[in-house]
Design an enzyme around this catalytic site. Structure first.
Site, short mmCIF file in Angstrom:
data_model
loop_
_atom_site.label_atom_id
_atom_site.label_comp_id
_atom_site.label_asym_id
_atom_site.label_seq_id
_atom_site.Cartn_x
_atom_site.Cartn_y
_atom_site.Cartn_z
N HIS A 191 5.40 8.82 7.80
CA HIS A 191 5.30 8.52 9.23
C HIS A 191 4.34 9.46 9.93
O HIS A 191 3.58 9.06 10.81
CB HIS A 191 6.68 8.66 9.88
CG HIS A 191 7.54 7.48 9.60
ND1 HIS A 191 8.89 7.53 9.70
CD2 HIS A 191 7.24 6.24 9.23
CE1 HIS A 191 9.39 6.35 9.39
NE2 HIS A 191 8.41 5.55 9.10
N CYS A 216 -11.11 -8.30 3.37
CA CYS A 216 -10.25 -7.45 4.20
C CYS A 216 -9.80 -6.18 3.49
O CYS A 216 -9.04 -5.39 4.03
CB CYS A 216 -9.03 -8.22 4.69
SG CYS A 216 -7.91 -8.72 3.38
C1 PEP Z 1 -6.19 -5.59 -0.71
O1 PEP Z 1 -5.53 -5.67 -1.75
O2 PEP Z 1 -7.41 -5.39 -0.69
C2 PEP Z 1 -5.53 -5.72 0.61
C3 PEP Z 1 -6.23 -5.85 1.72
O3 PEP Z 1 -4.18 -5.69 0.67
P1 PEP Z 1 -3.26 -4.40 0.44
O4 PEP Z 1 -4.16 -3.19 0.50
O5 PEP Z 1 -2.25 -4.45 1.52
O6 PEP Z 1 -2.70 -4.65 -0.92
#
Ligand code: PEP
Ligand code: MG
Length: 582
Positions: free
Chosen positions: A196, A508
């Site tokens: 946190h 992403c």
């Molecule tokens: C990824 O795997 O690139 C992603 C965006 O998801 P996470 O990092 O939450 O697994």
């Protein structure tokens, strides 16, 4: 310089200041047995201490201003709720009654029992719950001992602008007070990037290192130190030239941050007029706010694991409120909500049963949701209900097959029909997309594209699975190569499948939020990038100054074996060579 310590930088900033050591000031816990007729009064004493503890958190909550304090508010609220948990308060009362022991002793025993249960299940999320419990109960112990409040006593200065606080661990209450006193930087001996304190430091933009072993022993009170969040280093006893160097670096860093913000308002077009789209990754209120202020076109990734972290199990209404708040903050820009991606390295307490022998390859992501339909139903209904307040998209994590997509889509349709029958006005066109983050999904991208409304590439997991390296294992970090030809080939394949089927493809994962790899992605034709708000200014500048045609030509030549670049790193360097920008 006399000493260098290392840890994990949770924010990339630099802090220069003198050490203030925040030590818990050993609380001695009295242990004694009670006479039969003293039990009721002891239980009352315990209740009063719990009540004062709750009141303390409430006062802190009341004092928090609006704006960037939302994360702190949620964490303080979680601690306040722990003090109401029957597993803690009622079970401690029961110990006083049955064992006839004093309140402090009973509380220590009950808290340790619960903490041991968390400890047995080695997992980051559970470690966080244990940390919460420890911090909340130590507050009640202080109340019982008549030493109320946080670790922050009267000896801690009111102005901390030139002070770096060193502690074993920090809780949300301490973090809030230290932030209000404008602390320059923070160092803790324990805790990881998901603690946190780390989450709060990022949200409040305070330079911080966690996991600096023995920092309290090795750093002396008032000793001058430098904290370098980028390299995860503490430099103690710096000489004048090192201090001068870091002062310049800190100023340059602050100037650069301000300077880069200028680019946010510009139209998103490369020098050769190729349009690109920047989106934000946001989980909590302040991050949505920052996305909005940064002028993004929407939120490309809202991870929802966080909602399952502080509450025992978020019900449909509490999820609906969280999604609705996000949608409303974004004022008409689409919010892509990813369904629960529990499992792997993030498994909330309530789902601890799903921990298999190899969590990265176990019951995680959409697999878990499909196996727990009640949980999935609550989340889907909450997302669909939030879609009444603004554009929302659903994103399905950890796909490997067409069948999973079909099952998930028909489940979503059934939830939509139920809600319609209940009189809710749900968006009938609400897009459903999938995370492409496993080699299987990347290889069948063409078939998946026919079943989904959009793709979002999770490069963090894709790299882990393609290169067979656990993303949380320090020993194989050196193999984490986003420019590996296998990665580039798969990324190209996904992009082409998306284009053929006319669906959008966003990236992403962390690669999207890095100004250098952003150009590599542009070269692969991936021009929709979603990243944490702090990364937006640098990535935007990098793309504004890029020539998309040159990037594409270089990447294509490399992939087809027609370029001089010895390896992917040389390609990356060339793509980002400023002398080649117009
Ligand atoms: C990824 O795997 O690139 C992603 C965006 O998801 P996470 O990092 O939450 O697994
Ligand atoms: Mg992932």
């Amino acid at each position: 310089m006399s000493l260098a310590l290392t840890g994990l930088g949770v924010t990339s900033g630099i802090a220069i200041g003198r050490v203030h050591r925040l030590t818990p000031g050993e609380l001695s816990i009295p242990e004694y047995h009670l006479d039969h007729d003293a039990v009721a009064a002891e239980i009352e004493r315990l209740r009063q201490a719990f009540g004062r503890g709750e009141h303390f958190f409430q006062r802190l909550l009341d004092r928090l201003g609006a704006g960037g304090a939302e994360t702190a508010r949620e964490l303080l609220e979680a601690h306040r709720l722990i003090l109401r948990d029957p597993l803690l308060i009622e079970a401690t009362e029961e110990r006083i009654r049955s064992e006839r022991i004093n309140a402090e002793w009973a509380l220590v025993q009950q808290s340790e029992q619960l903490q041991n249960e968390f400890r047995r299940m080695a997992d980051d999320y559970l470690a966080l719950r244990r940390e919460d419990l420890e911090q909340a109960t130590s507050l009640v112990q202080r109340e019982l001992a008549d030493q109320p409040g946080t670790l922050i006593g009267s000896e801690v200065p009111h102005q901390l602008a030139d002070t770096i606080v060193v502690a074993e661990e920090l809780g949300p209450a301490e973090m809030t007070v230290l932030a209000q006193r404008k602390v320059a930087g923070l160092i803790t001996e324990h805790g990881g990037p998901w603690s946190h304190a780390a989450i709060l430091a990022r949200s409040l933009e305070i330079p911080m290192l966690v996991g600096v072993h023995n920092a309290l022993d090795l750093l002396g009170e008032s000793e001058p130190i430098i904290l370098d969040g980028h390299y995860g280093a503490v430099l103690a006893g710096p000489d004048d030239s090192l201090l001068g160097h870091y002062r310049d670096k800190r100023e340059a860093w602050q100037r650069r941050r301000l300077d880069l913000r200028r680019y946010l308002g510009r139209p998103s077009r490369t020098v050769d007029d190729h349009a690109f789209t920047l989106l934000g990754n946001a989980d909590l209120g302040p991050e949505f706010q920052r996305c909005l202020e940064s002028g993004v076109d929407g939120v490309g990734l809202m991870r929802t694991e966080y909602l399952y972290l502080d509450h025992s199990q978020p019900d449909e209404d509490s999820q609906y409120r969280a999604y609705r708040a996000a949608v409303e903050i974004m004022q008409g820009r689409p919010v892509t909500i990813r369904t629960l991606d529990a499992g792997g390295d993030k498994l909330p307490t309530i789902l601890a049963f799903a921990q298999g022998p190899n969590p990265a390859l176990g019951l995680r992501g959409l697999r878990l949701s499909l196996a727990m339909k009640d949980l999935f139903r609550q989340q889907i209904r909450a997302i669909l209900r939030a879609s009444v307040h603004g554009p929302v998209e659903i994103l399905l994590p950890m796909l490997t097959s067409i069948e999973e997509v079909r099952q998930a889509r028909s489940f979503i349709n059934a939830c939509r029909e139920d809600l319609r029958a209940e009189g809710e006005k749900i968006d009938p066109e609400l897009p459903v997309g999938g995370m492409i983050e496993t080699p299987a999904a990347a290889l069948i991208a063409d078939q998946l594209a026919a079943e989904l409304d959009f793709f979002s590439i999770g490069t963090n997991d894709l790299i882990q699975y393609v290169l067979a390296i656990d993303r949380s294992d320090e020993l194989v970090n050196y193999l984490y190569d986003p420019t590996h030809p296998a990665m580039l080939m798969l990324l190209r394949r996904i992009q082409q499948a998306g284009r053929r089927h006319n669906i959008s493809v966003t990236v992403c994962g962390e690669l999207a939020g890095n100004e250098q790899t952003a150009r590599l992605l542009l070269g692969l034709g991936l021009d929709r990038l979603s990243m944490p708000p702090a990364a937006l200014p640098a990535v935007k500048r990098s793309l504004l100054e890029a020539d998309s045609r040159r990037c594409r030509a270089e990447v294509e030549a490399y992939l087809d074996g027609r370029s001089d670049h010895a390896d992917g790193l040389a390609l990356l360097k060339s793509l980002n060579d400023p002398s080649r920008d117009d």
